[in-house]
Design a protein around this motif. Structure first.
Motif, PDB file in Angstrom:
ATOM      1  N   SER A 236       6.843   0.705 -10.909  1.00 27.05           N
ATOM      2  CA  SER A 236       8.217   1.219 -10.943  1.00 27.05           C
ATOM      3  C   SER A 236       8.468   2.212 -12.081  1.00 27.05           C
ATOM      4  O   SER A 236       9.401   3.018 -12.003  1.00 27.05           O
ATOM      5  CB  SER A 236       9.206   0.054 -11.052  1.00 27.05           C
ATOM      6  N   GLY A 237       7.667   2.178 -13.108  1.00 28.72           N
ATOM      7  CA  GLY A 237       7.895   3.069 -14.235  1.00 28.72           C
ATOM      8  C   GLY A 237       7.272   4.439 -14.082  1.00 28.72           C
ATOM      9  O   GLY A 237       7.409   5.290 -14.980  1.00 28.72           O
ATOM     10  N   ASP A 238       6.619   4.707 -12.959  1.00 25.47           N
ATOM     11  CA  ASP A 238       5.970   6.003 -12.793  1.00 25.47           C
ATOM     12  C   ASP A 238       7.015   7.099 -12.600  1.00 25.47           C
ATOM     13  O   ASP A 238       7.972   6.923 -11.830  1.00 25.47           O
ATOM     14  CB  ASP A 238       5.026   5.956 -11.587  1.00 25.47           C
ATOM     15  N   PRO A 239       6.838   8.250 -13.268  1.00 28.12           N
ATOM     16  CA  PRO A 239       7.853   9.322 -13.213  1.00 28.12           C
ATOM     17  C   PRO A 239       8.011   9.963 -11.839  1.00 28.12           C
ATOM     18  O   PRO A 239       9.045  10.592 -11.566  1.00 28.12           O
ATOM     19  CB  PRO A 239       7.346  10.346 -14.233  1.00 28.12           C
ATOM     20  N   ASP A 240       7.015   9.847 -10.972  1.00 25.86           N
ATOM     21  CA  ASP A 240       7.110  10.469  -9.651  1.00 25.86           C
ATOM     22  C   ASP A 240       7.687   9.531  -8.589  1.00 25.86           C
ATOM     23  O   ASP A 240       7.905   9.950  -7.448  1.00 25.86           O
ATOM     24  CB  ASP A 240       5.730  10.945  -9.181  1.00 25.86           C
ATOM     25  N   VAL A 241       7.911   8.265  -8.941  1.00 30.14           N
ATOM     26  CA  VAL A 241       8.379   7.262  -7.978  1.00 30.14           C
ATOM     27  C   VAL A 241       9.889   7.094  -8.106  1.00 30.14           C
ATOM     28  O   VAL A 241      10.416   6.770  -9.177  1.00 30.14           O
ATOM     29  CB  VAL A 241       7.674   5.909  -8.202  1.00 30.14           C
ATOM     30  N   GLU A 242      10.595   7.337  -7.008  1.00 36.42           N
ATOM     31  CA  GLU A 242      12.048   7.142  -6.975  1.00 36.42           C
ATOM     32  C   GLU A 242      12.394   5.664  -6.861  1.00 36.42           C
ATOM     33  O   GLU A 242      13.305   5.165  -7.529  1.00 36.42           O
ATOM     34  CB  GLU A 242      12.632   7.899  -5.774  1.00 36.42           C
ATOM     35  N   ARG A 243      11.666   4.966  -5.990  1.00 35.64           N
ATOM     36  CA  ARG A 243      11.966   3.550  -5.755  1.00 35.64           C
ATOM     37  C   ARG A 243      10.719   2.844  -5.223  1.00 35.64           C
ATOM     38  O   ARG A 243      10.000   3.389  -4.382  1.00 35.64           O
ATOM     39  CB  ARG A 243      13.103   3.403  -4.750  1.00 35.64           C
ATOM     40  N   VAL A 244      10.495   1.630  -5.727  1.00 38.38           N
ATOM     41  CA  VAL A 244       9.443   0.762  -5.174  1.00 38.38           C
ATOM     42  C   VAL A 244      10.109  -0.128  -4.136  1.00 38.38           C
ATOM     43  O   VAL A 244      10.864  -1.050  -4.480  1.00 38.38           O
ATOM     44  CB  VAL A 244       8.769  -0.085  -6.270  1.00 38.38           C
ATOM     45  N   ASN A 245       9.850   0.151  -2.868  1.00 35.96           N
ATOM     46  CA  ASN A 245      10.499  -0.624  -1.809  1.00 35.96           C
ATOM     47  C   ASN A 245       9.999  -2.058  -1.751  1.00 35.96           C
ATOM     48  O   ASN A 245      10.776  -2.995  -1.574  1.00 35.96           O
ATOM     49  CB  ASN A 245      10.254   0.053  -0.457  1.00 35.96           C
ATOM     50  N   GLY A 246       8.693  -2.221  -1.898  1.00 36.68           N
ATOM     51  CA  GLY A 246       8.118  -3.558  -1.821  1.00 36.68           C
ATOM     52  C   GLY A 246       6.609  -3.503  -1.866  1.00 36.68           C
ATOM     53  O   GLY A 246       6.006  -2.424  -1.882  1.00 36.68           O
ATOM     54  N   VAL A 247       6.003  -4.669  -1.889  1.00 38.07           N
ATOM     55  CA  VAL A 247       4.553  -4.766  -1.952  1.00 38.07           C
ATOM     56  C   VAL A 247       4.084  -5.841  -0.971  1.00 38.07           C
ATOM     57  O   VAL A 247       4.728  -6.883  -0.819  1.00 38.07           O
ATOM     58  CB  VAL A 247       4.075  -5.101  -3.387  1.00 38.07           C
ATOM     59  N   THR A 248       2.999  -5.565  -0.292  1.00 35.19           N
ATOM     60  CA  THR A 248       2.353  -6.536   0.604  1.00 35.19           C
ATOM     61  C   THR A 248       0.958  -6.791   0.066  1.00 35.19           C
ATOM     62  O   THR A 248       0.211  -5.846  -0.217  1.00 35.19           O
ATOM     63  CB  THR A 248       2.270  -5.995   2.044  1.00 35.19           C
ATOM     64  N   THR A 249       0.613  -8.044  -0.092  1.00 34.56           N
ATOM     65  CA  THR A 249      -0.691  -8.398  -0.643  1.00 34.56           C
ATOM     66  C   THR A 249      -1.383  -9.423   0.240  1.00 34.56           C
ATOM     67  O   THR A 249      -0.722 -10.157   0.992  1.00 34.56           O
ATOM     68  CB  THR A 249      -0.553  -8.999  -2.059  1.00 34.56           C
ATOM     69  N   VAL A 250      -2.681  -9.486   0.140  1.00 35.04           N
ATOM     70  CA  VAL A 250      -3.459 -10.515   0.831  1.00 35.04           C
ATOM     71  C   VAL A 250      -4.708 -10.809   0.012  1.00 35.04           C
ATOM     72  O   VAL A 250      -5.332  -9.898  -0.537  1.00 35.04           O
ATOM     73  CB  VAL A 250      -3.838 -10.075   2.268  1.00 35.04           C
ATOM     74  N   HIS A 251      -5.033 -12.084  -0.088  1.00 36.72           N
ATOM     75  CA  HIS A 251      -6.237 -12.513  -0.797  1.00 36.72           C
ATOM     76  C   HIS A 251      -7.423 -12.510   0.160  1.00 36.72           C
ATOM     77  O   HIS A 251      -7.395 -13.151   1.209  1.00 36.72           O
ATOM     78  CB  HIS A 251      -6.058 -13.925  -1.365  1.00 36.72           C
ATOM     79  N   LEU A 252      -8.470 -11.791  -0.220  1.00 36.55           N
ATOM     80  CA  LEU A 252      -9.731 -11.835   0.518  1.00 36.55           C
ATOM     81  C   LEU A 252     -10.708 -12.796  -0.139  1.00 36.55           C
ATOM     82  O   LEU A 252     -11.788 -13.051   0.389  1.00 36.55           O
ATOM     83  CB  LEU A 252     -10.357 -10.436   0.583  1.00 36.55           C
ATOM     84  N   GLY A 253     -10.340 -13.313  -1.277  1.00 40.29           N
ATOM     85  CA  GLY A 253     -11.130 -14.262  -2.033  1.00 40.29           C
ATOM     86  C   GLY A 253     -10.333 -14.639  -3.259  1.00 40.29           C
ATOM     87  O   GLY A 253      -9.273 -14.056  -3.530  1.00 40.29           O
TER      88      GLY A 253
END
Length: 314
Positions: A236-253
């Motif tokens: 979220s702190g990156d100067p080129d990012v207006e908004r972080v909508n969300g994150v999707t994650t998955v564990h492969l291990g």
């Protein structure tokens, strides 16, 4: 890979204890004719084989990514953990049920009870040591979470699998002691068979729980909430990012997380700016968390993201 090192310590301790216990119990079962002791011997032998399978799973999961497995082989551990649960149910519980029923239908009194008690005492010492090692590692990994919540949220099944197997083994030893004692005191050898069936029930319940947790991991579980929060905060702190909508994650291990970010970039940024931003974000996330295996970024408006999440919720 620290989690894997701890897992191997737990498994090696369990292997050494279970192998010694299995040999001792089979000798005692042949000597005394106790059905419960034979069931316990099979149980320890199954646990020994399960430890070897978990070590094999850890070794296979540690292989690097290749063209046919671009995200690595982390789920090998989840697969072999599921096989372990099946073996506990099919072999451990199955043999215990069979021996118990056979001993009830054709009862014969056990002999040399002193031998059985000595073996049970030694088994408690060996199994108790293995259980303490597994419990210590599990406590270190669970943090402030409760035991049940920690198991549900754990991404490394090797530690809690050994812990549950050792707990089931200690309960089985108690049941075997009570069954052998009751059979001798009441002169009813059927109690020995009943103890064997109860050991089977304990193993079956343990196997079902382990299979359920391994299945969830094998199908793919998201990273823990605090990990997702950490990822979003870093981006979220990156100067080129207006908004972080969300994150999707998955564990492969246990130590392999795939991250997919939905980002809304600032309107005045060029394609080159966005490309640089994506590379910067990936480098930042990998620096912060060594368990992030891959990062994918999808440029997306917040409205589109909310619509997609609503569809998934339905």
């Amino acid at each position: 890979m620290a989690a894997h090192a701890g897992s191997k310590t737990v498994i090696y301790a369990a292997l050494a204890g279970n192998l010694l216990i299995a040999v001792t119990k089979f000798i005692a079962a042949a000597w005394t004719g106790s059905s419960a002791m034979l069931s316990e011997g099979v149980h320890s032998l199954v646990d020994t084989g399960n430890g070897l399978l978990l070590l094999y799973g850890l070794k296979r999961a540690a292989r690097p990514a290749d063209l046919t497995h671009p995200f690595g082989h982390g789920r090998e551990l989840y697969f072999w953990s599921f096989i372990v649960a099946l073996l506990v149910f099919a072999v451990g519980a199955g043999v215990s049920f069979y021996e118990g029923v056979a001993h009830i239908t054709e009862p014969h009194p056990a002999t040399n009870l002193t031998v059985s008690y000595v073996v049970l005492g030694l088994s408690v010492l060996f199994e108790g040591y293995s259980w303490r090692v597994a419990l210590r590692e599990f406590r270190a990994a669970k943090g402030q979470l409760g035991y049940f919540a920690a198991v549900r949220q754990s991404k490394d099944p090797s530690v809690f699998t050994v812990l549950f197997e050792d707990t089931a083994a200690l309960l089985g030893l108690l049941v075997a002691f009570l069954g052998i004692t009751a059979a001798a005191y009441f002169e009813r050898p059927e109690f020995d068979g009943v103890a064997s069936i109860l050991i089977g029930v304990i193993l079956a319940a343990t196997a079902i729980f382990l299979a359920r947790e391994s299945k969830a991991l094998l199908m793919g579980e998201a990273a823990l909430p605090h990990v997702q929060t950490e990822i979003m905060a870093a981006v979220s702190g990156d100067p080129d990012v207006e908004r972080v909508n969300g994150v999707t994650t998955v564990h492969l291990g246990p130590d392999q997380i795939v991250v997919a970010l939905s980002l809304e970039f600032k309107d005045d940024r060029s394609t080159a700016d966005i490309e640089d931003c994506v590379e910067r974000i990936e480098a930042k996330l990998r620096e912060r968390r060594s368990d992030i295996a891959s990062v994918f970024v999808k440029p997306q408006t917040s409205a589109t993201w909310r619509e997609r999440r609503a569809e998934l919720a339905d």
